[in-house]
Write a protein that holds these residues in place. Structure first.
Motif, PDB file in Angstrom:
ATOM      1  N   GLU A 290       0.196 110.069 -18.867  1.00 42.44           N
ATOM      2  CA  GLU A 290      -0.372 109.252 -17.790  1.00 42.44           C
ATOM      3  C   GLU A 290      -0.877 110.097 -16.623  1.00 42.44           C
ATOM      4  O   GLU A 290      -1.499 109.581 -15.682  1.00 42.44           O
ATOM      5  CB  GLU A 290       0.666 108.234 -17.289  1.00 42.44           C
ATOM      6  N   GLU A 292      -3.363 112.601 -14.928  1.00 40.93           N
ATOM      7  CA  GLU A 292      -4.771 112.964 -15.129  1.00 40.93           C
ATOM      8  C   GLU A 292      -5.329 113.652 -13.886  1.00 40.93           C
ATOM      9  O   GLU A 292      -4.807 113.495 -12.783  1.00 40.93           O
ATOM     10  CB  GLU A 292      -5.609 111.715 -15.445  1.00 40.93           C
ATOM     11  N   ASN A 293      -6.421 114.392 -14.104  1.00 40.02           N
ATOM     12  CA  ASN A 293      -7.202 114.991 -13.003  1.00 40.02           C
ATOM     13  C   ASN A 293      -6.334 115.833 -12.062  1.00 40.02           C
ATOM     14  O   ASN A 293      -6.395 115.691 -10.839  1.00 40.02           O
ATOM     15  CB  ASN A 293      -7.923 113.895 -12.195  1.00 40.02           C
ATOM     16  N   ASP A 304      -3.882 112.105 -10.506  1.00 40.63           N
ATOM     17  CA  ASP A 304      -3.896 110.651 -10.675  1.00 40.63           C
ATOM     18  C   ASP A 304      -2.850 110.251 -11.704  1.00 40.63           C
ATOM     19  O   ASP A 304      -2.608 110.972 -12.683  1.00 40.63           O
ATOM     20  CB  ASP A 304      -5.271 110.163 -11.151  1.00 40.63           C
ATOM     21  N   ASP A 306      -2.129 107.181 -14.288  1.00 39.21           N
ATOM     22  CA  ASP A 306      -2.682 106.004 -14.954  1.00 39.21           C
ATOM     23  C   ASP A 306      -1.532 105.099 -15.374  1.00 39.21           C
ATOM     24  O   ASP A 306      -1.017 105.183 -16.483  1.00 39.21           O
ATOM     25  CB  ASP A 306      -3.518 106.440 -16.171  1.00 39.21           C
ATOM     26  N   ARG A 310      -1.902  99.807 -12.407  1.00 39.26           N
ATOM     27  CA  ARG A 310      -3.019 100.315 -11.609  1.00 39.26           C
ATOM     28  C   ARG A 310      -3.098 101.832 -11.738  1.00 39.26           C
ATOM     29  O   ARG A 310      -2.245 102.474 -12.363  1.00 39.26           O
ATOM     30  CB  ARG A 310      -2.835  99.948 -10.134  1.00 39.26           C
ATOM     31  N   ARG A 311      -4.153 102.385 -11.154  1.00 40.44           N
ATOM     32  CA  ARG A 311      -4.337 103.837 -11.098  1.00 40.44           C
ATOM     33  C   ARG A 311      -3.923 104.309  -9.714  1.00 40.44           C
ATOM     34  O   ARG A 311      -4.365 103.752  -8.709  1.00 40.44           O
ATOM     35  CB  ARG A 311      -5.800 104.199 -11.386  1.00 40.44           C
ATOM     36  N   HIS A 313      -3.351 107.531  -6.959  1.00 41.38           N
ATOM     37  CA  HIS A 313      -3.614 108.924  -6.584  1.00 41.38           C
ATOM     38  C   HIS A 313      -2.399 109.479  -5.846  1.00 41.38           C
ATOM     39  O   HIS A 313      -1.826 108.818  -4.973  1.00 41.38           O
ATOM     40  CB  HIS A 313      -4.846 109.031  -5.690  1.00 41.38           C
ATOM     41  N   THR A 328       6.088 113.337 -11.222  1.00 40.86           N
ATOM     42  CA  THR A 328       5.913 112.093 -11.981  1.00 40.86           C
ATOM     43  C   THR A 328       7.244 111.610 -12.532  1.00 40.86           C
ATOM     44  O   THR A 328       7.568 110.412 -12.485  1.00 40.86           O
ATOM     45  CB  THR A 328       4.892 112.292 -13.120  1.00 40.86           C
TER      46      THR A 328
END
Length: 476
Positions: A290, A292-293, A304, A306, A310-311, A313, A328
């Motif tokens: 999950e 990303e970026n 980010d 995921d 919702r997404r 930041h 995370t």
């Protein structure tokens, strides 16, 4: 003359005991590790075997060597150690037992008219006797710690393990959850059963709401032993990799050992990193995909998440792309404890770096990245890439990887040669590998870390970035 030999003999046994105790403390009091996993066997020869041999075979002339060669060399040896013997209760008990056994043996032999005193017997009995005493004491500590935990029925326990990053995950959980709950986490790198029990007895506040326990292992069964003792309600298994492969022999054994944390009878939920390659179920959620970026800079990390809803930041004021994974995991735990992801992300924006884990220090016009407590290949290479962003001159100070195979150290040395303008290798464990992979003009060797400050003053200048990557004690 006999009294001189008696007192000198006791001093000899205590000196040999000092060397033995120092090594045992380094290797968690495992005699097999001292024998089979030591990296400087010449020390065993110089400070234990040669004096032992000389005592039995050189007669009265031995004491000339003992007082004018062995004792001075042993004193100088311990002075240069960066990890000296700590006189804990266990060590004090060992020396008290060793002194008593030696004196008893010597007086008994004198009473029988024997003026030849043994060395091996009091040392061996003291080691075995000390181990027996510690087992009895540990049993008492276990009962005391268990009673304390049982007296805190509302305490929520979170267990954390990983090949890499478990101390960071533990600290990030404590910081984020600590905004709303009374949190206590095992200090520093306390992660063995004995260390955890001692910490519970001596330091765990009775009003703690959430107890975060780091769990380490040097062999199968270690994690399961801690998990069955503290019985975590929530568990995190971070990134799995070949750390301590020397002890486990295979990545599968490492993974299986880390997964022992799921043996907790009170487990409600666990978050396991995808590197473990296990199947999720109703109690186990895989995490990592999950994220990303991820954008790491010398100022912090952005990424980010995921999430199903919702997404999100996330901005971190700490360094290292790998910390996206560690934070995370902390956010997942915080959410399970009633602190939603959005609020958790806001708390994460004020995280304090874990000391010596890619900690940035600006001093004397230089940027210092202190990653000296990070000894895994992924983290080390990530710190290299971060250092590569610096536009000026870059200096690396490292012993390389410890408890890792040759190929991983070649990979590290190769990348270091590509990124850094100067590589200072501390210690000799990976010296030959760095010599082969890095041009001589870029390479310096530092065998005595007491000269580190002088070396850096001579070799670096304002505007440089200096990365300390891993820090092996000089017994390694």
């Amino acid at each position: 003359m006999i009294w001189f030999e008696l007192l000198s003999h006791i001093l000899l046994v205590m000196a040999l005991g000092f060397y033995l105790a120092t090594n045992l403390q380094w290797y968690s009091y495992k005699i097999e590790r001292v024998i089979f996993h030591h990296t400087k066997y010449q020390w065993h020869l110089i400070y234990f075997l040669i004096p032992l041999f000389a005592y039995y075979f050189t007669g009265i002339y031995f004491w000339i060597y003992f007082y004018f060669a062995y004792l001075p060399s042993l004193w100088l040896w311990q002075r240069k150690l960066d990890k000296k013997l700590v006189f804990t209760g266990r060590i004090k008990r060992f020396f008290a037992l060793l002194a008593a056994l030696t004196l008893f043996q010597d007086l008994l032999l004198l009473a029988r008219g024997n003026e030849s005193f043994g060395v091996i017997l009091p040392l061996a009995v003291a080691v075995l006797g000390s181990m027996a005493i510690e087992r009895v004491l540990i049993h008492g500590y276990r009962l005391q710690a268990k009673r304390k935990l049982e007296a805190m029925p509302d305490l929520v326990v979170v267990g954390v393990t990983a090949s890499y990053g478990k101390t960071s995950i533990k600290n990030f959980i404590a910081q984020i959850v600590g905004h709303e709950k009374r949190v206590y986490a095992t200090p520093r790198s306390v992660n063995t059963l004995g260390g955890v029990m001692k910490d519970i007895n001596e330091s765990l506040p009775e009003d703690t709401e959430v107890y975060v326990v780091e769990m380490g292992a040097r062999g199968p069964g270690d994690i399961g032993e801690i998990a069955k003792f503290v019985e975590p309600h929530y568990a995190v298994v971070g990134v799995i990799g070949p750390q301590h492969i020397e002890y486990f022999r295979s990545l599968e054994r490492i993974r299986n050992t880390k997964m022992e944390i799921l043996a907790s009878p009170r487990l409600r939920h666990a978050w396991v990193h995808t590197s473990a390659k296990v199947k999720p179920d109703e109690r186990v959620t895989l995490f990592g995909d999950e994220i990303e970026n991820v954008v790491p800079t010398l100022e912090g990390v952005d990424f980010d998440l995921d999430l199903p809803e919702r997404r999100l930041h996330v901005h971190l004021p700490i360094l290292g792309a790998f910390n996206a994974v560690n934070v995370t995991a902390a956010l997942h735990v915080a959410d399970a404890l009633g602190i939603g992801y959005e609020k958790g992300a806001r708390y994460a924006a004020s995280l304090e770096p874990v000391p010596h884990r890619l900690q940035r220090i600006d001093a004397g016009g230089k940027i210092i990245l202190d990653d000296s407590f990070n000894g895994n290949v992924e983290g080390m290479l990530a710190s290299f890439e971060l250092a590569a962003q610096h536009p000026g001159r870059k200096v690396l100070v490292t012993p390389g990887l410890v408890e890792a195979d040759i190929e991983l150290n070649r990979k590290v040395a190769r990348r270091a040669g590509e990124i850094f303008d100067l590589v200072i290798v501390t210690g000799g464990i990976n010296r030959a590998i760095f010599q082969k992979e890095i041009p001589e003009a870029k390479l310096r060797f530092l065998n005595d870390k007491s000269k580190m400050e002088q070396t850096l003053a001579e070799e670096t200048m304002p505007g440089d970035l200096i990365l300390f990557a891993n820090d092996a004690p000089n017994f390694i």
